[in-house]
Design an enzyme around this catalytic site. Structure first.
Site, PDB file in Angstrom:
ATOM      1  N   PRO A  54      28.328  -8.265   2.493  1.00 21.84           N
ATOM      2  CA  PRO A  54      29.716  -8.161   2.026  1.00 21.84           C
ATOM      3  C   PRO A  54      30.070  -9.226   0.980  1.00 21.84           C
ATOM      4  CG  PRO A  54      29.629  -8.033   4.415  1.00 21.84           C
ATOM      5  CD  PRO A  54      28.264  -8.430   3.944  1.00 21.84           C
ATOM      6  N   CYS A  55      29.548 -10.423   1.142  1.00 22.28           N
ATOM      7  CA  CYS A  55      29.849 -11.498   0.188  1.00 22.28           C
ATOM      8  C   CYS A  55      29.173 -11.240  -1.156  1.00 22.28           C
ATOM      9  CB  CYS A  55      29.444 -12.847   0.760  1.00 22.28           C
ATOM     10  SG  CYS A  55      30.385 -13.277   2.244  1.00 22.28           S
ATOM     11  N   ASN A  56      27.969 -10.667  -1.122  1.00 18.78           N
ATOM     12  CA  ASN A  56      27.285 -10.304  -2.363  1.00 18.78           C
ATOM     13  C   ASN A  56      28.042  -9.218  -3.119  1.00 18.78           C
ATOM     14  OD1 ASN A  56      25.168 -12.102  -2.124  1.00 18.78           O
ATOM     15  ND2 ASN A  56      23.772 -10.621  -1.203  1.00 18.78           N
TER      16      ASN A  56
END
Length: 167
Positions: A54-56
């Site tokens: 999700p952060c990527n």
């Protein structure tokens, strides 16, 4: 202070009108502490973990829209993770191989995130305390707005496009 100790001292989530606490963090040099430079408008984005799926997907929006944020008068964009500086530096290089003005910050002890009230127990998935996913807009060190995702994997109210509309 170890992240476990920080978790025990988490404060209420920071709100508009509050002052961003002065806490040492790390940027490019794992051996050198610094503090966020909060003059003018700033965006502080908290993420649960560098290199997570999700952060990527979340942070490239800020990299891609960096010039638009600057055109709206944003001085600095900070991405803060409860990771060490080796990890955040490598993550920046992966997400922006051609460079970016977005600054990737290691809150390796979780102190800033705890002071902001966004530290949570992610031991089951990420091995220890991590940051909730949030975006703060500041004017200097004063909080103007705060957006927090209901669930760490979600990227809705903290998406770059949504925050850009608020600046």
């Amino acid at each position: 202070m170890a992240p476990e100790a920080s978790l025990a001292k988490v404060k209420a989530q920071i709100a508009p009108g509050a002052t961003i606490p002065t806490v040492s963090v790390k940027e490019l040099d794992p051996g050198a502490s610094t503090q966020l430079t909060l003059t003018g408008k700033n965006i502080i984005i908290g993420v649960p973990g560098a290199f997570t799926t999700p952060c990527n997907a979340h942070i490239p929006g800020y990299v891609d829209l960096y010039d638009q944020f600057k055109a709206k008068g944003v001085s600095e964009i900070y991405v803060v993770a409860v990771n060490d500086a080796f990890v955040t530096k490598a993550w920046k290089e992966k997400l922006a191989p051609n460079g970016t003005g977005v600054r990737f910050i290691a809150d390796d002890q979780g102190e800033l995130i705890a002071e902001l009230g966004f530290l949570f127990d992610a031991a089951g998935l990420l091995g220890g305390p991590r940051s909730k996913r949030f975006a703060i807009i500041t004017d200097g060190d004063k909080v103007v707005s705060v957006a927090v995702e209901d669930a760490p994997p979600s990227v809705t109210v903290t998406a770059a496009e949504e925050i850009l509309k608020q600046v």
